[in-house]
Scaffold this motif. Structure first.
Motif, PDB file in Angstrom:
ATOM      1  N   UNK A  60       0.832  -1.206   0.000  1.00 16.31           N
ATOM      2  CA  UNK A  60       0.000   0.000   0.000  1.00 16.31           C
ATOM      3  C   UNK A  60       0.865   1.254   0.000  1.00 16.31           C
ATOM      4  N   UNK A  61       1.923   1.236   0.785  1.00 16.79           N
ATOM      5  CA  UNK A  61       2.841   2.381   0.820  1.00 16.79           C
ATOM      6  C   UNK A  61       3.530   2.561  -0.528  1.00 16.79           C
ATOM      7  N   UNK A  62       3.918   1.468  -1.154  1.00 12.73           N
ATOM      8  CA  UNK A  62       4.568   1.558  -2.463  1.00 12.73           C
ATOM      9  C   UNK A  62       3.629   2.171  -3.495  1.00 12.73           C
ATOM     10  N   UNK A  63       2.360   1.796  -3.465  1.00  8.07           N
ATOM     11  CA  UNK A  63       1.397   2.391  -4.395  1.00  8.07           C
ATOM     12  C   UNK A  63       1.198   3.878  -4.104  1.00  8.07           C
ATOM     13  N   UNK A  64       1.158   4.231  -2.828  1.00  2.36           N
ATOM     14  CA  UNK A  64       0.999   5.643  -2.469  1.00  2.36           C
ATOM     15  C   UNK A  64       2.153   6.475  -2.981  1.00  2.36           C
ATOM     16  N   UNK A  65       3.355   5.993  -2.805  1.00  2.00           N
ATOM     17  CA  UNK A  65       4.532   6.735  -3.237  1.00  2.00           C
ATOM     18  C   UNK A  65       4.619   6.833  -4.758  1.00  2.00           C
ATOM     19  N   UNK A  66       4.091   5.824  -5.456  1.00  2.00           N
ATOM     20  CA  UNK A  66       4.133   5.816  -6.919  1.00  2.00           C
ATOM     21  C   UNK A  66       2.980   6.610  -7.537  1.00  2.00           C
ATOM     22  N   UNK A  67       2.081   7.122  -6.703  1.00  2.00           N
ATOM     23  CA  UNK A  67       0.946   7.882  -7.211  1.00  2.00           C
ATOM     24  C   UNK A  67      -0.206   7.031  -7.683  1.00  2.00           C
ATOM     25  N   UNK A  68      -0.251   5.759  -7.250  1.00  2.00           N
ATOM     26  CA  UNK A  68      -1.315   4.854  -7.657  1.00  2.00           C
ATOM     27  C   UNK A  68      -2.338   4.627  -6.550  1.00  2.00           C
ATOM     28  N   UNK A  69      -2.334   5.491  -5.562  1.00  2.00           N
ATOM     29  CA  UNK A  69      -3.278   5.402  -4.441  1.00  2.00           C
ATOM     30  C   UNK A  69      -3.447   6.814  -3.882  1.00  2.00           C
ATOM     31  N   UNK A  70      -4.479   7.046  -3.089  1.00  2.00           N
ATOM     32  CA  UNK A  70      -4.626   8.372  -2.489  1.00  2.00           C
ATOM     33  C   UNK A  70      -3.374   8.787  -1.717  1.00  2.00           C
ATOM     34  N   UNK A  71      -3.060  10.065  -1.749  1.00  2.00           N
ATOM     35  CA  UNK A  71      -1.956  10.583  -0.947  1.00  2.00           C
ATOM     36  C   UNK A  71      -2.312  10.488   0.530  1.00  2.00           C
ATOM     37  N   UNK A  72      -1.306  10.233   1.337  1.00  2.00           N
ATOM     38  CA  UNK A  72      -1.515  10.127   2.782  1.00  2.00           C
ATOM     39  C   UNK A  72      -0.775  11.260   3.475  1.00  2.00           C
ATOM     40  N   UNK A  73      -1.469  11.898   4.411  1.00  2.00           N
ATOM     41  CA  UNK A  73      -0.922  13.039   5.148  1.00  2.00           C
ATOM     42  C   UNK A  73      -0.876  12.707   6.638  1.00  2.00           C
ATOM     43  N   UNK A  74       0.181  13.170   7.285  1.00  2.00           N
ATOM     44  CA  UNK A  74       0.371  12.950   8.714  1.00  2.00           C
ATOM     45  C   UNK A  74       0.492  14.305   9.408  1.00  2.00           C
ATOM     46  N   UNK A  75      -0.312  14.508  10.433  1.00  2.00           N
ATOM     47  CA  UNK A  75      -0.292  15.762  11.191  1.00  2.00           C
ATOM     48  C   UNK A  75       0.349  15.536  12.550  1.00  2.00           C
ATOM     49  N   UNK A  76       1.185  16.494  12.962  1.00  2.00           N
ATOM     50  CA  UNK A  76       1.827  16.427  14.275  1.00  2.00           C
ATOM     51  C   UNK A  76       1.471  17.660  15.086  1.00  2.00           C
ATOM     52  N   UNK A  77       1.255  17.455  16.358  1.00  2.00           N
ATOM     53  CA  UNK A  77       0.949  18.538  17.289  1.00  2.00           C
ATOM     54  C   UNK A  77       2.047  18.570  18.344  1.00  2.00           C
ATOM     55  N   UNK A  78       2.741  19.696  18.427  1.00  2.00           N
ATOM     56  CA  UNK A  78       3.870  19.817  19.344  1.00  2.00           C
ATOM     57  C   UNK A  78       4.872  18.681  19.133  1.00  2.00           C
ATOM     58  N   UNK A  79       5.055  18.310  17.871  1.00  2.00           N
ATOM     59  CA  UNK A  79       6.051  17.301  17.537  1.00  2.00           C
ATOM     60  C   UNK A  79       5.600  15.866  17.654  1.00  2.00           C
ATOM     61  N   UNK A  80       4.352  15.631  18.057  1.00  2.00           N
ATOM     62  CA  UNK A  80       3.855  14.263  18.231  1.00  2.00           C
ATOM     63  C   UNK A  80       2.766  13.967  17.208  1.00  2.00           C
ATOM     64  N   UNK A  81       2.804  12.783  16.576  1.00  2.00           N
ATOM     65  CA  UNK A  81       1.756  12.444  15.614  1.00  2.00           C
ATOM     66  C   UNK A  81       0.374  12.560  16.246  1.00  2.00           C
ATOM     67  N   UNK A  82      -0.551  13.230  15.543  1.00  2.00           N
ATOM     68  CA  UNK A  82      -1.854  13.507  16.141  1.00  2.00           C
ATOM     69  C   UNK A  82      -3.023  13.251  15.199  1.00  2.00           C
ATOM     70  N   UNK A  83      -2.789  13.253  13.899  1.00  2.00           N
ATOM     71  CA  UNK A  83      -3.889  13.085  12.958  1.00  2.00           C
ATOM     72  C   UNK A  83      -3.387  12.602  11.619  1.00  2.00           C
ATOM     73  N   UNK A  84      -4.303  12.101  10.812  1.00  2.00           N
ATOM     74  CA  UNK A  84      -3.946  11.608   9.485  1.00  2.00           C
ATOM     75  C   UNK A  84      -5.143  11.762   8.558  1.00  2.00           C
ATOM     76  N   UNK A  85      -4.859  11.827   7.273  1.00  2.00           N
ATOM     77  CA  UNK A  85      -5.926  11.931   6.288  1.00  2.00           C
ATOM     78  C   UNK A  85      -5.407  11.581   4.919  1.00  2.00           C
ATOM     79  N   UNK A  86      -6.314  11.311   3.998  1.00  2.00           N
ATOM     80  CA  UNK A  86      -5.930  10.970   2.640  1.00  2.00           C
ATOM     81  C   UNK A  86      -6.594  11.883   1.637  1.00  2.00           C
ATOM     82  N   UNK A  87      -6.141  11.828   0.408  1.00  2.00           N
ATOM     83  CA  UNK A  87      -6.733  12.625  -0.659  1.00  2.00           C
ATOM     84  C   UNK A  87      -6.440  11.970  -1.993  1.00  2.00           C
ATOM     85  N   UNK A  88      -7.487  11.847  -2.814  1.00  2.00           N
ATOM     86  CA  UNK A  88      -7.344  11.271  -4.143  1.00  2.00           C
ATOM     87  C   UNK A  88      -7.157  12.385  -5.154  1.00  2.00           C
ATOM     88  N   UNK A  89      -6.003  12.394  -5.813  1.00  2.00           N
ATOM     89  CA  UNK A  89      -5.679  13.353  -6.862  1.00  2.00           C
ATOM     90  C   UNK A  89      -5.713  12.626  -8.201  1.00  2.00           C
TER      91      UNK A  89
END
Length: 268
Positions: free
Chosen positions: A164-193
């Motif tokens: 799944x990660x390989x497909x994401x990096x190759x642009x064959x899956x929705x992009x994945x975003x990681x959000x950090x709050x005060x340096x700690x992972x706190x949220x995530x989301x995807x987007x289909x381009x």
């Protein structure tokens, strides 16, 4: 102004374009329905329903057979305002389908669109696209926690995480975003381009319980808006649940359709 193409895409995104063979998705598209089969067996959705009143039993049997043949389960039917007949929800319920009230699911969603630039994110939140398998696993764990995924569902996603990660990096899956709050992972989301879609589809935004009400979700929206604008498609669409709809409205999203979501117990 929200165009008719954006409305149509937002209501039934799976039926809009061809599904490239490089993705993990399989689609069966007919004049009467769109069946989308995802990378794990429980990712099974039925949408773009255009039936005659007398078609319902036949189509239901046909979809059930195709879901079983694919080794999938938990078929989720999305009934939007363009679905026919107008009483399709009632007819499907009469055939045994039930509101999708499983943990992490909701029996109703609001299709929403954003066509104006949202406010900048708060300075305490950093959002970036995942750049490593570790980032991708972290985003997956956050999404699983935010949506209350079962251990079985988590194990199914973990089993294919590297591909799944390989497909994401190759642009064959929705992009994945990681959000950090005060340096700690706190949220995530995807987007289909996709260049042949009239908007960017936001998918699966989730924030850890302890990080909510601190601007993390809004920052995930802003990051995806910025990338959509950079790609020449400054429009976001999504299917919002009861928790995310108020946040999205405050960010400028407008409701453009309501959808009922039914689960077919015969496929569970």
């Amino acid at each position: 102004m929200i165009s008719e193409d954006v409305r149509r895409f937002a209501e039934d995104p799976a039926a809009w374009r061809e599904i490239p063979s490089e993705t993990s998705m399989r689609r069966i598209l007919t004049d009467r329905y769109c069946l989308l089969l995802g990378p794990v067996p429980m990712f099974t959705t039925v949408s773009r329903l255009r039936l005659e009143p007398d078609d319902v039993a036949e189509v239901l049997a046909e979809v059930r057979a195709r879901v079983a043949e694919a080794g999938h389960r938990e078929a989720m039917w999305r009934i939007g305002p363009s679905a026919t007949p107008g009483d399709l929800t009632d007819r499907l319920r009469a055939h045994g389908l039930v509101p999708d009230e499983r943990a992490g699911s909701e029996p109703h969603s609001t299709t929403m669109a954003l066509v104006t630039e949202p406010e900048p994110a708060d300075g305490d939140v950093e959002v970036r696209r995942v750049a490593s398998l570790e980032d991708f696993r972290t985003a997956d764990r956050i999404t699983a926690n935010a949506f209350g995924e079962s251990q079985e569902d988590r194990a199914a996603h973990e089993a294919i995480v590297e591909e799944s990660f390989a497909r994401e990096q190759a642009g064959h899956a929705p992009r994945t975003y990681l959000a950090s709050l005060a340096g700690r992972p706190a949220g995530a989301g995807g987007a289909l381009f996709a260049s042949d879609c009239p908007a960017v589809l936001m998918i699966g935004g989730g924030v850890l319980q302890e990080a909510r009400r601190r601007g993390v979700y809004r920052a995930l929206v802003r990051a995806r808006w910025d990338d959509a604008a950079a790609a020449g498609t400054p429009t976001l669409v999504t299917h919002a649940g009861a928790l995310s709809r108020p946040i999205l409205e405050r960010s400028g999203f407008r409701a453009i359709a309501e959808q009922e979501i039914l689960l077919d117990p015969a496929t569970c």
